[in-house]
Design a protein around this motif. Structure first.
Motif, PDB file in Angstrom:
ATOM      1  N   THR A   1       1.081  -1.156   0.093  1.00 54.51           N
ATOM      2  CA  THR A   1       0.159  -0.071  -0.038  1.00 54.51           C
ATOM      3  C   THR A   1       0.798   1.198  -0.067  1.00 54.51           C
ATOM      4  N   SER A   2       0.440   2.416  -0.588  1.00 55.27           N
ATOM      5  CA  SER A   2       1.250   3.369  -0.673  1.00 55.27           C
ATOM      6  C   SER A   2       0.271   4.599  -0.612  1.00 55.27           C
ATOM      7  N   THR A   3       0.494   6.062  -0.339  1.00 58.23           N
ATOM      8  CA  THR A   3      -0.138   7.143  -0.702  1.00 58.23           C
ATOM      9  C   THR A   3       0.211   7.901  -1.531  1.00 58.23           C
ATOM     10  N   ALA A   4      -0.647   8.391  -2.144  1.00 63.49           N
ATOM     11  CA  ALA A   4      -0.385   9.215  -3.649  1.00 63.49           C
ATOM     12  C   ALA A   4      -1.128  10.415  -3.452  1.00 63.49           C
ATOM     13  N   GLU A   5      -0.574  11.577  -3.979  1.00 65.00           N
ATOM     14  CA  GLU A   5      -1.030  12.997  -3.792  1.00 65.00           C
ATOM     15  C   GLU A   5      -0.892  13.752  -5.275  1.00 65.00           C
ATOM     16  N   PHE A   6      -1.734  14.618  -5.498  1.00 66.04           N
ATOM     17  CA  PHE A   6      -1.528  15.601  -6.253  1.00 66.04           C
ATOM     18  C   PHE A   6      -1.847  17.028  -5.688  1.00 66.04           C
ATOM     19  N   SER A   7      -1.050  17.766  -5.825  1.00 66.84           N
ATOM     20  CA  SER A   7      -1.034  19.238  -5.422  1.00 66.84           C
ATOM     21  C   SER A   7      -1.032  20.201  -6.507  1.00 66.84           C
ATOM     22  N   PHE A   8      -1.933  21.278  -6.262  1.00 72.77           N
ATOM     23  CA  PHE A   8      -2.126  22.265  -7.245  1.00 72.77           C
ATOM     24  C   PHE A   8      -1.895  23.358  -6.785  1.00 72.77           C
ATOM     25  N   LYS A   9      -1.070  24.213  -7.367  1.00 76.16           N
ATOM     26  CA  LYS A   9      -0.839  25.642  -6.853  1.00 76.16           C
ATOM     27  C   LYS A   9      -0.770  26.582  -8.041  1.00 76.16           C
ATOM     28  N   PRO A  10      -1.765  27.416  -7.999  1.00 75.91           N
ATOM     29  CA  PRO A  10      -1.975  28.475  -9.064  1.00 75.91           C
ATOM     30  C   PRO A  10      -0.918  29.617  -8.914  1.00 75.91           C
ATOM     31  N   GLU A  11      -0.036  29.915  -9.979  1.00 76.94           N
ATOM     32  CA  GLU A  11       0.834  30.896 -10.067  1.00 76.94           C
ATOM     33  C   GLU A  11       0.675  31.715 -11.280  1.00 76.94           C
ATOM     34  N   GLY A  12       0.031  32.800 -11.211  1.00 72.80           N
ATOM     35  CA  GLY A  12      -0.213  33.624 -12.442  1.00 72.80           C
ATOM     36  C   GLY A  12      -1.207  32.704 -13.219  1.00 72.80           C
ATOM     37  N   ASN A  13      -1.068  32.812 -14.546  1.00 73.88           N
ATOM     38  CA  ASN A  13      -1.769  31.880 -15.573  1.00 73.88           C
ATOM     39  C   ASN A  13      -1.274  30.785 -15.549  1.00 73.88           C
ATOM     40  N   GLN A  14      -0.577  30.036 -14.690  1.00 74.33           N
ATOM     41  CA  GLN A  14      -0.082  28.526 -14.705  1.00 74.33           C
ATOM     42  C   GLN A  14      -0.557  28.050 -13.482  1.00 74.33           C
ATOM     43  N   THR A  15      -0.249  26.741 -13.388  1.00 81.25           N
ATOM     44  CA  THR A  15      -0.745  26.090 -12.215  1.00 81.25           C
ATOM     45  C   THR A  15       0.628  24.882 -11.950  1.00 81.25           C
ATOM     46  N   THR A  16       1.096  24.979 -10.973  1.00 79.62           N
ATOM     47  CA  THR A  16       2.322  24.163 -10.596  1.00 79.62           C
ATOM     48  C   THR A  16       1.755  22.679 -10.161  1.00 79.62           C
ATOM     49  N   VAL A  17       1.788  21.571 -10.692  1.00 80.98           N
ATOM     50  CA  VAL A  17       1.263  20.299 -10.163  1.00 80.98           C
ATOM     51  C   VAL A  17       2.270  19.635  -9.587  1.00 80.98           C
ATOM     52  N   THR A  18       2.214  18.865  -8.389  1.00 78.81           N
ATOM     53  CA  THR A  18       3.106  18.012  -8.019  1.00 78.81           C
ATOM     54  C   THR A  18       2.274  16.436  -7.807  1.00 78.81           C
ATOM     55  N   TRP A  19       2.956  15.538  -8.306  1.00 80.03           N
ATOM     56  CA  TRP A  19       2.408  14.275  -8.122  1.00 80.03           C
ATOM     57  C   TRP A  19       3.400  13.358  -7.245  1.00 80.03           C
ATOM     58  N   SER A  20       2.939  12.867  -6.232  1.00 80.89           N
ATOM     59  CA  SER A  20       4.001  12.074  -5.287  1.00 80.89           C
ATOM     60  C   SER A  20       3.321  10.954  -4.731  1.00 80.89           C
ATOM     61  N   MET A  21       4.149   9.986  -4.236  1.00 79.47           N
ATOM     62  CA  MET A  21       3.837   8.786  -3.848  1.00 79.47           C
ATOM     63  C   MET A  21       4.732   8.532  -2.762  1.00 79.47           C
ATOM     64  N   SER A  22       4.248   8.080  -1.547  1.00 78.09           N
ATOM     65  CA  SER A  22       5.212   7.624  -0.516  1.00 78.09           C
ATOM     66  C   SER A  22       4.526   6.292   0.134  1.00 78.09           C
TER      67      SER A  22
END
Length: 180
Positions: A117-138
């Motif tokens: 089993t693992s935990t995965a996450e997507f985080s979304f951070k708006p930055e102007g007209n962009q979105t920074t997306v981070t995909w992680s698993m631990s």
């Protein structure tokens, strides 16, 4: 002579076990991409599990993979189950937390080729007209996983797939009609 060989083999095994035991008990893999689209557009690609069929790198590895869905179509409680070839394996993914345009957290259960089993996450951070997306698993490394990490890099193995998936999300989200 046989006794000396057995002693050497035993020492090698003991040293190997010690080296494996000293490996990290947990792993973490993360990749980030910048997408020229609003957070809500990017978020929608991940929050609705059926949309993964358009961008998931594992679908491309095994196009014949069987997928089923349970629960709500998106958000907390949505479930996707898959069964594929030896590279994709078999498992279940459940959204355990969904905060619109901010975070999606999953519980990943792997059944084949190796249970875990693992935990995965997507985080979304708006930055102007962009979105920074981070995909992680631990997750936690049991003894067998620790031994495997001596020969395979979890970061390279999973991280490369995360990079491919994020690139596909970027392509889809940036092609989506712009909202006003």
């Amino acid at each position: 002579m046989l006794k000396k060989i057995l002693i050497v083999v035993a020492l090698v095994v003991v040293v190997f076990v010690i080296i494996v035991a000293l490996q990290p008990a947990e792993f973490h893999v993360a990749r980030t991409a910048s997408v020229a689209a609003p957070a809500e557009v990017v978020f929608a690609q991940v929050n609705e599990l059926k949309k993964w069929e358009a961008w998931s790198p594992w679908v491309k590895i095994d196009p014949a993979m069987k997928q089923t869905y349970e629960g709500p179509t998106s958000g907390t409680g949505a479930i996707s189950q898959w069964a594929g070839n030896s590279q994709v394996g078999e498992g279940r993914m459940t959204i355990t937390e969904s905060r619109p345009n901010e975070l999606i957290r999953f519980n990943l259960e792997f059944f084949k080729p190796m249970a875990g089993t693992s935990t995965a996450e997507f985080s979304f951070k708006p930055e102007g007209n962009q979105t920074t997306v981070t995909w992680s698993m631990s997750g936690k490394n049991n003894f067998i996983a620790k031994a495997m990490c001596l020969f395979m890099s979890m970061d390279k193995m999973v991280g490369g797939q995360f990079e491919k998936g994020l690139a596909q999300i970027k392509t889809i989200a940036e092609a989506a009609p712009k909202q006003k």
